[in-house]
Design an enzyme around this catalytic site. Sequence first.
Site, PDB file in Angstrom:
ATOM      1  N   ASP A  11       6.087  -4.437   3.184  1.00 56.19           N
ATOM      2  CA  ASP A  11       6.270  -5.236   4.392  1.00 56.19           C
ATOM      3  C   ASP A  11       7.454  -6.190   4.218  1.00 56.19           C
ATOM      4  OD1 ASP A  11       4.138  -4.095   5.709  1.00 56.19           O
ATOM      5  OD2 ASP A  11       2.718  -5.671   5.151  1.00 56.19           O
TER       6      ASP A  11
ATOM      7  N   TRP B 245       0.854  -1.178   0.000  1.00 55.03           N
ATOM      8  CA  TRP B 245       0.000   0.000   0.000  1.00 55.03           C
ATOM      9  C   TRP B 245       0.892   1.230   0.000  1.00 55.03           C
ATOM     10  CZ3 TRP B 245       1.707  -1.653   4.668  1.00 55.03           C
ATOM     11  CH2 TRP B 245       1.819  -0.760   5.725  1.00 55.03           C
TER      12      TRP B 245
END
Lengths: 378, 173
Positions: B119, B100
């Site tokens: 991540d 994101w």
Amino acid sequence: MKKLALFVLLAASPAFGQIGPEPTGQIGTLPASYPGHWVLLQDGAFFHMNNGKIIVVDADSDDPATRVKGMFDASFIAQMYQARTKSEIYIAETFYSRGTRGERTDVITIYDKVNLSPSGEVVIPPKRISGMPTYYHLQAVDNERLLLAYNFTPATSVSVVDIDSREFLGEIPIPGCSLIYPMAGRAFASLCTDGTMMSVQLDENGAQASSARTDVFFDANNDPLMEKAAMIDSVAYFPSFLGRVVPVDLSGDEPVVGDEWSLIGDEEGGWRPGGLAVTGTDAAGRMYVLMHPEGYEGSHKDPGVEVWVFDVGSRQRVDRIALDLPAISIGITQDDDPLLLATNINLEVDVYDVASGAHQRTLSGTGAQTPFLLHGGL
Amino acid sequence: MKWLDKWLDRSAESTARTIAQRTSRRGFLGKLAGVVAGGAASVPLLPVARAQDNPAPQEAGDPASCEYWRYCAIDGFLCGCCGGSMNSCPPGTEMSPITWIGTCTNPVDNRNYIISYNDCCGKSSCGNCLCQRNEGDRPVYNPRVANDLNWCLGTSNNSYHCSTAIVIGTALD
């Protein structure tokens, strides 16, 4: 040996006042239907996600030692659905063959509420969403025969499971749309990035029979609808970031968008809804919303300091409950004398009496570290 | 924001390092205000700035603080507190190729930058420096700007460890 024999003899025939021998192997059970003030704390175990768990707690109890009634596991940011028609709880969870690595297996685990042990499982495609829990990642339709699990890979789809026959039936793509809002009969709806809602009618085998789309009724960027709707009588009430409410009636063949109204009304102070679990409902059909003042861009997950209670029929606020400590999530018990549960900023669960608004106790010492969602026991 | 601070303080537990970060945050914000008001000429004796020879530093602040400018839409453990850095993963993890994004304003040059919060995956939670900020965050039906999702996707497994904050370009104003 003589000494041992003497010991056994003494142990078997206690003198007056001594504790008698006790049977080993006793294991507790719970009632098939939980008392109205028992609650299920969904601990996402954010600091060690493979060890998530659901803890059953008596929210009426002031005794930390005995208020925990039992727990069961829910691995890797699992999602939970508590059945209303059966004494079962369904968990969508993920396992790796080597703990945090190796082959991934996703399952729906069926827990029996009496023993808090798995009574069955259904392997589903290894695609289920792992994200902050909401109530709309795992839902049931068709009188709870079909369980629907939301997938995000990031392609979006829904896995359909027949809970009665314990089998995976298939996967339904929902491109551009997300989450599962149960509809009447054998259907579900999803919110879409383009500001519409998609609905899917299923056939008896859990396959897609038809689908439909609403017109555009929200903006996914500007004052978007929170996905954390309150469901009352098959109507999903979606609060927006800025405090509008948009009802969507899911009782028919297709979603019907209703007229929007305001949570805020004339209230001053910059109040907005916010938190992780922002909404709740009670058995009387009232809507609860976690609210914070002085809202700003990005405050939609900030802890709330009050819970506002609405009569959705009259669209009026009928109560406001000030919290002792700000909270990130709320939940409501489903009995006729409801309790408001609130995960406070210390990540403990506060219990409030809805009728009086009074703080009753804090459920500390339950073993929950990150109780993200709070479910009233059924 | 003070309630959020408490929740994060509780989440990060009270290591001495964390306490130092929290208690210095107000001071940092005060300095930051001075930087913005005073312009580049008065740019600052903050840790990152001091480490650079460049007289016009591109960034300023403490990358281990949730208030650092790149973290305006982050939700997770800072990789810089987990053996990596704000733009690299800790040893033995795998960076998610999809993620994101946020749009954050760099207070040094007052430009908006697109930040990719990739991540780092493949191990259990780092558990250190938990941050949650939600500027521009949107619900999960708008996934490219949703931070409630585990973005360990497209990796060999989906275990979430920590989050980076990588500049991928300036935003079109």
